[in-house]
Scaffold this motif. Structure first.
Motif, PDB file in Angstrom:
ATOM      1  N   ILE A  94      53.016-105.366  77.430  1.00  0.00           N
ATOM      2  CA  ILE A  94      54.079-105.795  78.341  1.00  0.00           C
ATOM      3  C   ILE A  94      54.143-104.958  79.619  1.00  0.00           C
ATOM      4  O   ILE A  94      54.185-105.509  80.730  1.00  0.00           O
ATOM      5  CB  ILE A  94      55.437-105.819  77.610  1.00  0.00           C
ATOM      6  CG1 ILE A  94      55.415-106.914  76.535  1.00  0.00           C
ATOM      7  CG2 ILE A  94      56.588-106.043  78.588  1.00  0.00           C
ATOM      8  CD1 ILE A  94      56.610-106.888  75.602  1.00  0.00           C
ATOM      9  N   PRO A  95      54.149-103.596  79.539  1.00  0.00           N
ATOM     10  CA  PRO A  95      54.234-102.833  80.791  1.00  0.00           C
ATOM     11  C   PRO A  95      53.053-103.091  81.730  1.00  0.00           C
ATOM     12  O   PRO A  95      53.241-103.129  82.951  1.00  0.00           O
ATOM     13  CB  PRO A  95      54.251-101.374  80.309  1.00  0.00           C
ATOM     14  CG  PRO A  95      54.775-101.438  78.913  1.00  0.00           C
ATOM     15  CD  PRO A  95      54.227-102.707  78.361  1.00  0.00           C
ATOM     16  N   ALA A  96      51.843-103.280  81.178  1.00  0.00           N
ATOM     17  CA  ALA A  96      50.675-103.538  82.029  1.00  0.00           C
ATOM     18  C   ALA A  96      50.823-104.863  82.766  1.00  0.00           C
ATOM     19  O   ALA A  96      50.462-104.982  83.952  1.00  0.00           O
ATOM     20  CB  ALA A  96      49.400-103.527  81.195  1.00  0.00           C
ATOM     21  N   ILE A  97      51.362-105.859  82.097  1.00  0.00           N
ATOM     22  CA  ILE A  97      51.577-107.160  82.728  1.00  0.00           C
ATOM     23  C   ILE A  97      52.630-107.052  83.828  1.00  0.00           C
ATOM     24  O   ILE A  97      52.444-107.531  84.959  1.00  0.00           O
ATOM     25  CB  ILE A  97      52.012-108.202  81.682  1.00  0.00           C
ATOM     26  CG1 ILE A  97      50.901-108.434  80.653  1.00  0.00           C
ATOM     27  CG2 ILE A  97      52.386-109.520  82.365  1.00  0.00           C
ATOM     28  CD1 ILE A  97      51.359-109.249  79.450  1.00  0.00           C
TER      29      ILE A  97
ATOM     30  N   ARG B  82      58.108 -97.681  71.344  1.00  0.00           N
ATOM     31  CA  ARG B  82      57.533 -99.007  71.064  1.00  0.00           C
ATOM     32  C   ARG B  82      56.063 -98.883  70.701  1.00  0.00           C
ATOM     33  O   ARG B  82      55.665 -99.159  69.566  1.00  0.00           O
ATOM     34  CB  ARG B  82      57.705 -99.907  72.293  1.00  0.00           C
ATOM     35  CG  ARG B  82      59.175-100.134  72.683  1.00  0.00           C
ATOM     36  CD  ARG B  82      59.302-101.109  73.835  1.00  0.00           C
ATOM     37  NE  ARG B  82      60.701-101.259  74.246  1.00  0.00           N
ATOM     38  CZ  ARG B  82      61.236-100.655  75.302  1.00  0.00           C
ATOM     39  NH1 ARG B  82      60.497 -99.854  76.069  1.00  0.00           N
ATOM     40  NH2 ARG B  82      62.503-100.840  75.598  1.00  0.00           N
ATOM     41  N   VAL B  83      55.250 -98.447  71.656  1.00  0.00           N
ATOM     42  CA  VAL B  83      53.833 -98.215  71.369  1.00  0.00           C
ATOM     43  C   VAL B  83      53.286 -97.312  72.476  1.00  0.00           C
ATOM     44  O   VAL B  83      53.587 -97.511  73.661  1.00  0.00           O
ATOM     45  CB  VAL B  83      53.022 -99.533  71.293  1.00  0.00           C
ATOM     46  CG1 VAL B  83      53.059-100.300  72.607  1.00  0.00           C
ATOM     47  CG2 VAL B  83      51.580 -99.275  70.861  1.00  0.00           C
TER      48      VAL B  83
ATOM     49  N   THR C 183      59.959 -92.117  77.338  1.00  0.00           N
ATOM     50  CA  THR C 183      60.561 -92.001  76.006  1.00  0.00           C
ATOM     51  C   THR C 183      60.809 -93.377  75.397  1.00  0.00           C
ATOM     52  O   THR C 183      60.513 -93.613  74.213  1.00  0.00           O
ATOM     53  CB  THR C 183      61.877 -91.213  76.088  1.00  0.00           C
ATOM     54  OG1 THR C 183      61.619 -89.915  76.622  1.00  0.00           O
ATOM     55  CG2 THR C 183      62.509 -91.075  74.716  1.00  0.00           C
ATOM     56  N   ASP C 184      61.347 -94.289  76.202  1.00  0.00           N
ATOM     57  CA  ASP C 184      61.629 -95.636  75.707  1.00  0.00           C
ATOM     58  C   ASP C 184      60.353 -96.336  75.266  1.00  0.00           C
ATOM     59  O   ASP C 184      60.310 -96.981  74.207  1.00  0.00           O
ATOM     60  CB  ASP C 184      62.337 -96.460  76.779  1.00  0.00           C
ATOM     61  CG  ASP C 184      63.763 -95.989  77.046  1.00  0.00           C
ATOM     62  OD1 ASP C 184      64.298 -95.198  76.228  1.00  0.00           O
ATOM     63  OD2 ASP C 184      64.331 -96.402  78.070  1.00  0.00           O
ATOM     64  N   GLN C 185      59.318 -96.227  76.101  1.00  0.00           N
ATOM     65  CA  GLN C 185      58.057 -96.892  75.752  1.00  0.00           C
ATOM     66  C   GLN C 185      57.406 -96.225  74.541  1.00  0.00           C
ATOM     67  O   GLN C 185      56.798 -96.901  73.704  1.00  0.00           O
ATOM     68  CB  GLN C 185      57.097 -96.870  76.950  1.00  0.00           C
ATOM     69  CG  GLN C 185      55.775 -97.579  76.704  1.00  0.00           C
ATOM     70  CD  GLN C 185      55.944 -99.038  76.310  1.00  0.00           C
ATOM     71  OE1 GLN C 185      56.759 -99.753  76.874  1.00  0.00           O
ATOM     72  NE2 GLN C 185      55.182 -99.473  75.313  1.00  0.00           N
TER      73      GLN C 185
ATOM     74  N   ASN D 240      47.265 -98.223  80.028  1.00  0.00           N
ATOM     75  CA  ASN D 240      48.069 -97.486  79.049  1.00  0.00           C
ATOM     76  C   ASN D 240      49.561 -97.809  79.214  1.00  0.00           C
ATOM     77  O   ASN D 240      50.109 -97.673  80.315  1.00  0.00           O
ATOM     78  CB  ASN D 240      47.836 -95.985  79.216  1.00  0.00           C
ATOM     79  CG  ASN D 240      48.766 -95.162  78.360  1.00  0.00           C
ATOM     80  OD1 ASN D 240      49.720 -94.588  78.851  1.00  0.00           O
ATOM     81  ND2 ASN D 240      48.501 -95.114  77.067  1.00  0.00           N
ATOM     82  N   PRO D 241      50.235 -98.242  78.151  1.00  0.00           N
ATOM     83  CA  PRO D 241      51.650 -98.645  78.259  1.00  0.00           C
ATOM     84  C   PRO D 241      52.576 -97.537  78.752  1.00  0.00           C
ATOM     85  O   PRO D 241      53.526 -97.818  79.500  1.00  0.00           O
ATOM     86  CB  PRO D 241      52.002 -99.078  76.834  1.00  0.00           C
ATOM     87  CG  PRO D 241      50.698 -99.474  76.220  1.00  0.00           C
ATOM     88  CD  PRO D 241      49.685 -98.551  76.816  1.00  0.00           C
ATOM     89  N   LEU D 242      52.348 -96.308  78.324  1.00  0.00           N
ATOM     90  CA  LEU D 242      53.202 -95.207  78.791  1.00  0.00           C
ATOM     91  C   LEU D 242      53.081 -95.041  80.304  1.00  0.00           C
ATOM     92  O   LEU D 242      54.080 -94.896  81.012  1.00  0.00           O
ATOM     93  CB  LEU D 242      52.825 -93.901  78.086  1.00  0.00           C
ATOM     94  CG  LEU D 242      53.091 -93.793  76.588  1.00  0.00           C
ATOM     95  CD1 LEU D 242      52.560 -92.464  76.061  1.00  0.00           C
ATOM     96  CD2 LEU D 242      54.582 -93.926  76.293  1.00  0.00           C
TER      97      LEU D 242
END
Length: 443
Positions: free
Chosen positions: A81-84, A69-70, A64-66, A314-316
């Motif tokens: 950012i999450p992938a990194i 954002r995107v 939900t938080d991500q 994928n950021p999620l």
């Protein structure tokens, strides 16, 4: 509508369309609920991938938080950012030396990437002759063309043989079906590998292996030390080692990764399934600096790894994976798996004495129970007996979902299962097996 429109994977639809279909509406903890409100223990972790259970607040919140954002942004020439952050975490927790992370969306595509990386690694180094692969008997690495080219389960793969590249096949050490037991099974494997490497190492790019536990082949557990010896042989003969940890990774065997059990650091490692806690389709192929370095060159040299997927990184998915790994630490999941696996082993001990239970194989919370027509001779049931299927049907009637591998009944519960839940699930498992093998049920 289900029968009218859906084509289910690994399912004979003629059988399915004459059955009472199970349609899941929701999940809570380690249970799934169908559209009629009936509850079922998730005894196979929704195909071996659920870790913390279903509808976990922390994992839900991470998505939900991500989402605020995107939802997605490509990794082709940019990052998110999450992938990194997840890549950094994976490098931290995987065996030493795996310092580069390449994302994909499933175990099969992760394997496909590892195969292509191994092939191009040697090509980029000027050794174009090293282009074949070693796999193991009854191996399963996914269903893409490259993945089934290094697979060796006839039932799944033979029909596609004209489409595949050939691989060298060595035996997986299946002690129960080897007349000399574990020691001889291991020696047969190592001897076959040694001979192949000594005679054909100049043409072999890599060995791919399911470390410690072979999954779809029947939950076959390697004798102690076998993986370590295989890795040493690959190193000695200049052949890359690819560890397929899609099923065995993230605590399933009692260690974070099966390779950790024997201190093995492969050249390439594929992870998936439990990476996101079983929430979203994210996989990763990790590589050493040595492998990565063969692709790191000036643009005009054309050594780039030309491979990618639309939803790579994928950021999620990466966000929920980070949340899942945080729960591993906060809840001491690995220590919990060791205690729970011992409890399950003790609970199933009595089942070993039943007349049609040939062997119970276990590593952590990966359990396979091989059913046999005759215990003394180890004669297997015929395919037409559908003994594993019948045990699964009986388990569903008793309130638990499992999925067999032929004559092997597989029990792979979520790692978050409590001892009380494991107590109930193992009772259902044992009752289901006894009912169908000892004549309590006729259908």
């Amino acid at each position: 509508m289900n029968k009218a429109y859906l084509w289910h994977p690994f399912t004979q639809m003629k059988d399915y369309n004459s059955s009472d279909p199970l349609i899941i509406e929701r999940g809570e903890g380690i249970k799934l609920y169908d559209v009629h409100g009936r509850s079922y223990y998730d005894g196979f972790s929704s195909v071996w991938l659920n870790v913390h259970g279903h509808n976990v607040p922390e994992l839900n919140q991470a998505i939900t938080d991500q989402l605020g954002r995107v939802a997605h942004s490509t990794l082709l020439g940019m990052a998110n950012i999450p992938a990194i952050e997840l890549a950094e975490k994976l490098v931290e927790i995987t065996p030493k030396g795996l310092n580069k992370v390449f994302y994909s969306d499933s175990g099969a595509t992760g394997v496909e990437i590892a195969i292509k990386m191994a092939f191009q690694y040697w090509h980029n180094r000027g050794l174009q002759g090293k282009k074949t692969f070693i796999t193991m008997n009854q191996a399963y690495h996914g269903d893409t063309i490259g993945a089934i080219s290094v697979g060796a389960i006839p039932l799944y793969h033979d029909v596609f043989q004209p489409m595949l590249f050939p691989s060298h096949v060595i035996p997986y050490p299946y002690a129960y079906r080897h007349k000399g037991g574990a020691a001889d099974a291991m020696e047969a494997t190592l001897t076959a590998l040694r001979i192949l490497l000594e005679t054909r190492r100049d043409e072999i790019a890599a060995l791919i292996v399911e470390p410690i536990v072979q999954g779809a082949g029947g939950i076959i557990v390697m004798p102690s030390g076998c993986l370590r010896e295989m890795a040493a042989l690959c190193r000695k003969h200049g052949v890359l080692l690819i560890a397929d940890e899609v099923a065995t990774g993230f605590g399933r065997t009692g260690a974070m990764f099966a390779c950790d059990l024997e201190g093995v650091s492969p050249d390439l490692m594929v992870v998936g399934k439990g990476l996101t806690g079983g929430y979203l389709p994210v996989a990763a192929t990790l590589a050493t600096d040595e492998v990565y370095g063969a692709f790191y060159a000036d643009y005009q040299e054309q050594k780039t790894f030309f491979h990618g997927h639309s939803f790579t990184g994928n950021p999620l998915g990466c966000a929920v994976a980070l949340a899942s790994l945080k729960l591993f630490e906060e809840r001491n999941m690995l220590e919990g798996v060791l205690a729970k696996s011992l409890f399950v082993e003790q609970k199933l001990a009595a089942l070993k004495e039943r007349p049609h239970v040939g062997e119970i194989r276990q590593k952590g919370l990966m359990i396979g129970i091989e059913l046999v027509r005759d215990k003394a001779s180890r004669e297997p049931y015929d395919w037409a007996d559908r003994i594993g299927v019948r045990a699964a049907v009986r388990a569903r009637e008793l309130g638990m979902l499992i999925r067999p591998l032929g004559n092997v009944v597989v029990f792979i519960p979520p790692l978050a299962s409590t001892e009380d839940e494991l107590d109930t699930m193992t009772d259902i498992l044992a009752t289901s097996i006894v009912d169908v093998t000892e004549g309590r049920l006729t259908t």
